[in-house]
Design a protein around this motif. Sequence first.
Motif, short mmCIF file in Angstrom:
data_model
loop_
_atom_site.label_atom_id
_atom_site.label_comp_id
_atom_site.label_asym_id
_atom_site.label_seq_id
_atom_site.Cartn_x
_atom_site.Cartn_y
_atom_site.Cartn_z
N ALA A 1 -21.49 -7.24 -42.77
CA ALA A 1 -22.68 -7.03 -41.94
C ALA A 1 -22.62 -5.69 -41.23
N ILE A 2 -21.45 -5.32 -40.73
CA ILE A 2 -21.30 -4.02 -40.07
C ILE A 2 -21.54 -2.88 -41.05
N ILE A 3 -20.99 -3.01 -42.25
CA ILE A 3 -21.20 -1.99 -43.29
C ILE A 3 -22.68 -1.90 -43.63
N ARG A 4 -23.33 -3.04 -43.79
CA ARG A 4 -24.75 -3.06 -44.14
C ARG A 4 -25.59 -2.35 -43.07
N VAL A 5 -25.34 -2.67 -41.82
CA VAL A 5 -26.11 -2.05 -40.74
C VAL A 5 -25.83 -0.55 -40.68
N ALA A 6 -24.57 -0.16 -40.81
CA ALA A 6 -24.23 1.27 -40.75
C ALA A 6 -24.88 2.05 -41.88
N VAL A 7 -24.83 1.51 -43.09
CA VAL A 7 -25.43 2.19 -44.23
C VAL A 7 -26.95 2.29 -44.07
N LEU A 8 -27.58 1.22 -43.65
CA LEU A 8 -29.03 1.25 -43.50
C LEU A 8 -29.47 2.18 -42.37
N ILE A 9 -28.75 2.21 -41.28
CA ILE A 9 -29.08 3.16 -40.21
C ILE A 9 -28.92 4.59 -40.70
N ALA A 10 -27.85 4.85 -41.45
CA ALA A 10 -27.64 6.20 -41.99
C ALA A 10 -28.77 6.60 -42.93
N VAL A 11 -29.18 5.69 -43.79
CA VAL A 11 -30.28 5.99 -44.73
C VAL A 11 -31.58 6.25 -43.97
N ILE A 12 -31.86 5.43 -42.99
CA ILE A 12 -33.09 5.63 -42.22
C ILE A 12 -33.07 6.95 -41.49
N VAL A 13 -31.94 7.28 -40.86
CA VAL A 13 -31.85 8.54 -40.12
C VAL A 13 -31.95 9.74 -41.06
N LEU A 14 -31.29 9.67 -42.21
CA LEU A 14 -31.27 10.81 -43.13
C LEU A 14 -32.55 10.96 -43.94
N VAL A 15 -33.18 9.85 -44.29
CA VAL A 15 -34.32 9.93 -45.20
C VAL A 15 -35.66 9.76 -44.48
N ALA A 16 -35.76 8.75 -43.64
CA ALA A 16 -37.05 8.39 -43.07
C ALA A 16 -37.32 9.05 -41.72
N ARG A 17 -36.41 9.83 -41.21
CA ARG A 17 -36.59 10.43 -39.88
C ARG A 17 -37.86 11.27 -39.76
N PRO A 18 -38.27 12.04 -40.76
CA PRO A 18 -39.49 12.84 -40.60
C PRO A 18 -40.76 12.03 -40.36
N VAL A 19 -40.80 10.79 -40.80
CA VAL A 19 -42.01 9.99 -40.60
C VAL A 19 -41.89 9.00 -39.45
N LEU A 20 -40.74 8.94 -38.81
CA LEU A 20 -40.57 8.06 -37.65
C LEU A 20 -40.97 8.82 -36.40
N HIS A 21 -41.86 8.25 -35.65
CA HIS A 21 -42.31 8.85 -34.40
C HIS A 21 -42.05 7.85 -33.28
N VAL A 22 -40.88 7.99 -32.66
CA VAL A 22 -40.49 7.08 -31.61
C VAL A 22 -40.62 7.80 -30.28
N SER A 23 -41.50 7.31 -29.44
CA SER A 23 -41.64 7.88 -28.11
C SER A 23 -41.86 6.74 -27.13
#
Length: 82
Positions: A39-61
Amino acid sequence: MLKSLIERHPWIFYVVPFAAFMAMLVIGPALPVPPRVEAIIRVAVLIAVIVLVARPVLHVSVDPATRRDWARGFGLRALDPA
């Protein structure tokens, strides 16, 4: 090259994190680690993918009032003896 790929396929930002999630669902049970580590590996990998790939379209404010409310809530929870 990467920019032209993204211009031709703007869906990459959304599909790659979902594909990584699906891959982790398939690969996870095959890993020779305990479920908690998986579970820790899964969360870490998915967070890394989201930060590296999807960051340009995430608008968190978060507006200052919401931050203040969160800080007040966390502070009160920290003071709670139980």
